[in-house]
Design a protein around this motif. Structure first.
Motif, PDB file in Angstrom:
ATOM      1  N   LYS A 149      38.935  41.728  41.758  1.00  0.00           N
ATOM      2  CA  LYS A 149      39.170  41.271  40.388  1.00  0.00           C
ATOM      3  C   LYS A 149      40.261  40.200  40.341  1.00  0.00           C
ATOM      4  N   ALA A 150      41.270  40.353  41.186  1.00  0.00           N
ATOM      5  CA  ALA A 150      42.333  39.342  41.255  1.00  0.00           C
ATOM      6  C   ALA A 150      41.767  38.005  41.734  1.00  0.00           C
ATOM      7  N   MET A 151      40.864  38.045  42.720  1.00  0.00           N
ATOM      8  CA  MET A 151      40.273  36.809  43.224  1.00  0.00           C
ATOM      9  C   MET A 151      39.355  36.167  42.187  1.00  0.00           C
ATOM     10  N   LEU A 152      38.673  36.978  41.396  1.00  0.00           N
ATOM     11  CA  LEU A 152      37.874  36.420  40.299  1.00  0.00           C
ATOM     12  C   LEU A 152      38.778  35.711  39.298  1.00  0.00           C
ATOM     13  N   ALA A 153      39.924  36.311  39.013  1.00  0.00           N
ATOM     14  CA  ALA A 153      40.892  35.674  38.106  1.00  0.00           C
ATOM     15  C   ALA A 153      41.366  34.348  38.674  1.00  0.00           C
ATOM     16  N   ALA A 154      41.654  34.321  39.967  1.00  0.00           N
ATOM     17  CA  ALA A 154      42.044  33.070  40.616  1.00  0.00           C
ATOM     18  C   ALA A 154      40.931  32.037  40.501  1.00  0.00           C
ATOM     19  N   GLY A 155      39.704  32.505  40.668  1.00  0.00           N
ATOM     20  CA  GLY A 155      38.562  31.606  40.642  1.00  0.00           C
ATOM     21  C   GLY A 155      38.388  30.889  39.320  1.00  0.00           C
TER      22      GLY A 155
END
Length: 526
Positions: A374-380
């Motif tokens: 979920k953190a990487m999706l936010a970064a994306g």
């Protein structure tokens, strides 16, 4: 047709080996597309680089040469033999010629190319690498085009039109499978069509165009991006502020907004978006693990150093969290420089800050794999706004476009990881970006190692500070959309000598030049 940025095409990717997403992975994609433009076996390939562009100085050290030829051989950016592609191609009878010659290049990463086959075919093409592995073909066979690799492309060259253009359009819309768009030009009895579709055009449908004009040549090739482009993309938001209004109206977290956006953008389900990111996270985690165990590669400036953190952690400042950030970022950069598989995040030169910092904080606070995804999706999704309204190319806007962009993405990811709101994450991203305006790109020997490792480290720590400031409720002052707009303008003001050309900065110090000489001598070039 608007080509809105994609998390998986533009931001977190490509998955690759090699030193540079702009120069290595993008070259593979260009080569793969170009190979499909001829039906016979490739016998000759030539690429010209303008002397004032970035590629003239970096096409060897950042592997544009092997990337292009690897693409011509059908390799993926992760292929284990990519670095041997020229050797393999020449052994197979291909003549390869790279030239640095003056011409008017519209972009620092301009590839002007010729390909010939054993069936007497010849294609000329011009392509750009526009950052983070993304490409644009701007000319094929002398005709202007705009092709980014997200569609099946069919180019039809002809003459002597016998019907109105509207008849051609109606035929294409009715007969072409998965039709998306047609661009057409008629001038001096010459006809040119560029048809974008979601499926290849059959020979029967192609033959049908003969009723409208004489067909002289057809060039067709498949998509080279992981997520296809769409005919119409009514994305749920186009700016950060629009996104945050939806977040507050519907009580959504940043990762949910990212999933919503990419689902619409790519015409895939939200579960597919999550699963794709899970695959990305797995590659990142494995990369850090491989890096920490130790990497070997002869042709690099910096050797294996990440182990030193464990040996000296007791003397290091900041406890286990900062020690792990240093170790994990270093490990990721060492995986890249040793030609192991990694994820450009958002570029190869900035591949360490985001995974290194997020995985270190996740370890410190016992966060689950789901929370990391979920953190990487936010970064994306933060990266989408940077890709859409600025650039990831250091050749265009300096290292602020690579490591700096990664820092803003990392800050948002950390806020998401710790359970913060979408607005808090956006504020963290804005704060992090505000801190890195003007960062130059001056790699020694035009290799993505020095000072790239230190800049990844700085940007990871900057992201940590920005995330803490946002979580504490500090005033962001300048909202994210405005920051990105200014970020882009400032980056383009950086002198070209300090935008990944090796013509200034640390690359031109006495020691930097000596390192270049020594590296050349290793290859027998001094």
């Amino acid at each position: 047709m608007a080509e809105y940025a994609s998390i998986f095409n533009d931001v977190l990717g490509p998955v690759m080996v090699g030193p540079s997403s702009s120069h290595t992975a993008a070259s593979v994609r260009i080569g793969k597309a170009l190979r499909q433009m001829v039906k016979g076996n490739v016998t000759y390939f030539q690429a010209d680089f303008a002397p004032k562009g970035s590629l003239a100085a970096s096409y060897i050290t950042q592997c544009s040469d092997v990337g292009l030829v690897g693409g011509l051989l059908g390799m993926e950016p992760t292929h284990e033999d990519l670095l041997r592609s020229i050797e393999l191609a020449e052994a197979g009878g291909m003549t390869i010629n790279f030239r640095i010659i003056p011409y008017e290049a519209e972009h620092p990463n301009t590839y002007r190319m010729i390909i010939r086959s054993d069936q007497m075919e010849e294609v000329t093409a011009t392509a750009l690498s526009v950052g983070g592995g993304m490409i644009v073909f701007t000319e094929i066979q002398g005709e202007p085009v705009t092709i980014s690799g997200g569609f099946y492309e069919t180019l039809i060259y002809g003459k002597s039109p016998t019907s109105a253009i509207s008849d051609v359009t109606a035929y294409a819309e009715a007969k072409v499978p998965g039709f998306c768009q047609i661009e057409q030009r008629v001038a001096d009895e010459k006809v040119f069509l560029n048809i974008k579709s979601h499926q290849p055009i059959t020979e029967e449908v192609l033959a049908g165009f003969k009723q409208f004009f004489q067909i002289d040549e057809v060039i067709a090739f498949d998509p080279v991006l992981p997520v296809m482009s769409q005919k119409e993309k009514n994305v749920p938001f186009k700016t950060a502020e629009e996104m945050l209004q939806i977040a507050e109206r519907d009580q959504l977290e940043l990762w949910q907004l990212a999933t919503m956006y990419e689902s619409v953008r790519g015409n895939i389900s939200e579960q597919q978006v999550y699963d794709k990111m899970a695959d990305i996270v797995a590659i990142m985690g494995k990369g850090i693990e491989i890096g920490l165990k130790g990497t070997e590669y002869a042709d690099r400036i910096l050797g294996y150093q990440s182990y030193k953190v464990g040996e000296h952690q007791a003397q290091m400042i900041g406890g286990t969290l900062t020690a792990d950030i240093v170790a994990f970022i270093t490990a990721m950069m060492e995986v890249k420089s040793s030609m192991n598989v990694f994820v450009a995040a958002p570029t190869a030169g900035s591949c360490g800050a985001l995974p290194g910092t997020v995985f270190a904080v996740a370890k410190e606070y016992n966060k689950s794999n789901d929370e990391i995804i979920k953190a990487m999706l936010a970064a994306g999704i933060i990266g989408v706004f940077i890709a859409e309204y600025a650039t990831f190319a250091a050749e265009v806007a300096g290292c602020q476009a690579e490591c700096g962009a990664g820092s803003g993405m990392t800050a948002a990811a950390l806020v998401q990881l710790m359970g913060g709101s979408a607005r808090t994450a956006a504020n963290a991203a804005s704060m992090a970006l505000q801190n890195i305006f003007g960062m130059v790109c001056d790699p020694v020997d035009v290799r993505v190692e020095v000072p790239c490792l230190g800049k990844n480290m700085m940007c990871g720590m900057n992201a940590l500070g920005a995330a803490n400031m946002a979580i504490a409720g500090f005033d962001v002052v300048i909202p994210l959309d405005e920051t990105i707009d200014s970020f882009d303008k400032v980056g383009r003001m950086i002198p070209p000598e300090l935008r990944c050309t090796g013509l200034a900065g640390l690359a031109q110090t006495k020691t930097g030049l000596e390192i270049s000489r020594q590296l050349a001598c290793r290859k027998g070039c001094c």
